[in-house]
Structures are given as C-alpha cells and as structure tokens.
Enzyme design. Structure first.
Site, PDB file in Angstrom:
ATOM      1  CG  ASN A  69      -0.394  -0.244   2.517  1.00 16.23           C
ATOM      2  OD1 ASN A  69       0.608  -0.931   2.644  1.00 16.23           O
ATOM      3  ND2 ASN A  69      -1.004   0.330   3.543  1.00 16.23           N
ATOM      4  CD  GLU A  71      -1.544   4.600   4.541  1.00 17.97           C
ATOM      5  OE1 GLU A  71      -1.097   5.478   5.306  1.00 17.97           O
ATOM      6  OE2 GLU A  71      -2.168   3.596   4.943  1.00 17.97           O
ATOM      7  CB  CYS A  80      -5.323  -1.431  -1.721  1.00 18.35           C
ATOM      8  SG  CYS A  80      -6.657  -0.725  -0.768  1.00 18.35           S
ATOM      9  CD  GLU A  82      -5.159  -6.256  -1.107  1.00 18.46           C
ATOM     10  OE1 GLU A  82      -4.651  -5.129  -1.002  1.00 18.46           O
ATOM     11  OE2 GLU A  82      -5.972  -6.712  -0.300  1.00 18.46           O
ATOM     12  CB  CYS A 119     -10.883  -3.278   0.705  1.00 19.59           C
ATOM     13  SG  CYS A 119     -10.179  -2.551  -0.783  1.00 19.59           S
ATOM     14  CB  CYS A 122      -8.533  -5.051  -3.322  1.00 18.71           C
ATOM     15  SG  CYS A 122      -7.431  -3.685  -2.920  1.00 18.71           S
TER      16      CYS A 122
HETATM   17  N1  THU Z   1      -5.317  -1.627   2.420  1.00 13.98           N
HETATM   18  C1  THU Z   1      -4.747  -2.459   1.505  1.00 13.98           C
HETATM   19  O1  THU Z   1      -3.595  -2.281   1.100  1.00 13.98           O
HETATM   20  N2  THU Z   1      -5.498  -3.498   1.050  1.00 13.98           N
HETATM   21  C2  THU Z   1      -6.782  -3.741   1.387  1.00 13.98           C
HETATM   22  O2  THU Z   1      -7.387  -4.672   0.885  1.00 13.98           O
HETATM   23  C3  THU Z   1      -7.447  -2.876   2.360  1.00 13.98           C
HETATM   24  C4  THU Z   1      -6.640  -1.805   2.959  1.00 13.98           C
HETATM   25  C5  THU Z   1      -4.540  -0.479   2.908  1.00 13.98           C
HETATM   26  C6  THU Z   1      -5.120   0.871   2.597  1.00 13.98           C
HETATM   27  C7  THU Z   1      -4.492   1.725   3.665  1.00 13.98           C
HETATM   28  O3  THU Z   1      -3.213   2.159   3.210  1.00 13.98           O
HETATM   29  C8  THU Z   1      -4.293   0.777   4.829  1.00 13.98           C
HETATM   30  O4  THU Z   1      -4.438  -0.535   4.312  1.00 13.98           O
HETATM   31  C9  THU Z   1      -5.271   0.974   5.967  1.00 13.98           C
HETATM   32  O5  THU Z   1      -6.563   0.947   5.531  1.00 13.98           O
END
Ligand code: THU
Length: 165
Positions: A69, A71, A80, A82, A119, A122
């Site tokens: 991820n 940000e 994210c 994935e 999520c 994704c």
């Molecule tokens: N995140 C992912 O990388 N994958 C997911 O399927 C859900 C959430 C990340 C987004 C954010 O940077 C952190 O996790 C917290 O939500």
C-alpha cells in the site's frame, strides 16, 4: 403492518474457503509467495494508517510480482497493496496469466504479521483480471489468529458481483 410479499424468496449464498492451521500444508510455491508478501510489507508507505499491507502475485511462468500500500496525505488518493500489485501486472505482463495472489499485513513498529482480507474495491479489481484471463486466481490470506485461508477464486470472495447480472 408492512406489505406481505408473497412472491419473495430467500436466496442463501455460501462460499467455501480452504483453512489450514499453519503453512506446513501449503506447497513450496505458496509458502514462498506468502514470504514474498511478508517482505513486501517493509516497503509499504503507510505513515497515516501505520498498517503495512503486502501483496505478492505469482504468474503462470513462475514470475513473482510484489507491491504494497502507498498512502497519500489526501487519504483516498492512496493505493491498496493488491491493486498496486495487480495493476503492475496489467501494466507490465498484460499477456501473462496470474496463478496465485498472497496478501498479508503488518502494523508499524514490529514484525507481527496479521491477517487481512482484500477490501471490496481490491476484490473488484482482481476480479477484472480473473475474468480477463478466463481462469480462476487462487488467493492466500491469513486469519487474525494466523491460520491460513485460501479461496480458489476471486469471484468466490465477491458473491453477487458487479458482472453477474
Ligand atoms: N489496504 C490495503 O492495502 N489493502 C486492502 O485490501 C485494504 C486496505 C490499505 C489501505 C491503507 O493504506 C491501509 O491498508 C489501511 O486501511
């Protein structure tokens, strides 16, 4: 009193997942992929959530692609793990088929890995690739108590999906 809906039927949907107490029963390939996902968490950029997610994708030719991820101060602008990984595959290996994806998370400040399942966005993004290659993609996750969960396909994780109607 509400209306009586005499034509309403209940549809109960079930999904099944493979569950393993630990990684001993995984293939070497699957164990290695999980290790690659673990390693990928260390390059995640997650100063806001402090939650580092790693994803590793195994292509049918044995190539492994990893991502994490990334940000952003404008929180929704981040990506994210994935989606970062699957879009990298789309951008660089458009003709290759994906065999397996592994995803794992690690809170900042230690080496304690924990489970995470993708999520909704994704799932939809990965489903696109499953449909595109017309072959199911296996996905390896952990539960919060470190058991291993495997879904035989992405579609399995997304009942009543966008493309189904
Ligand atoms: N995140 C992912 O990388 N994958 C997911 O399927 C859900 C959430 C990340 C987004 C954010 O940077 C952190 O996790 C917290 O939500």
């Amino acid at each position: 009193m509400g209306n009586t809906r005499i034509n309403m039927k209940k549809l109960n949907l079930t999904i099944s997942l493979e569950s393993y107490a630990n990684d001993a029963e995984l293939s070497v390939e699957e164990r290695d992929l999980l290790a690659s996902a673990r390693k990928a968490t260390y390059k995640s950029y997650a100063p806001y959530s402090k939650f580092h997610v790693g994803a590793a994708i195994l292509l049918e030719d044995g190539t492994v692609v990893t991502a994490n991820n990334q940000e952003n101060a404008a929180f929704p602008s981040g990506s994210c793990a994935e989606q970062s990984a699957i879009f990298w595959v789309g951008a660089n290996y458009p003709e290759h088929k994906i065999k397996t994806i592994a995803v794992i998370a690690r809170p900042s400040g230690g080496d304690n890995f924990r489970g995470v399942s993708p999520c909704g966005a994704c799932r939809q993004a990965m489903l696109e690739y499953e449909n595109r290659q017309q072959k199911s993609i296996r996905i390896i996750m952990l539960t919060s108590d470190n058991q291993i969960l495997i879904s035989e396909s992405i579609g399995n994780l997304l009942p009543v999906k966008f493309d189904e109607f």
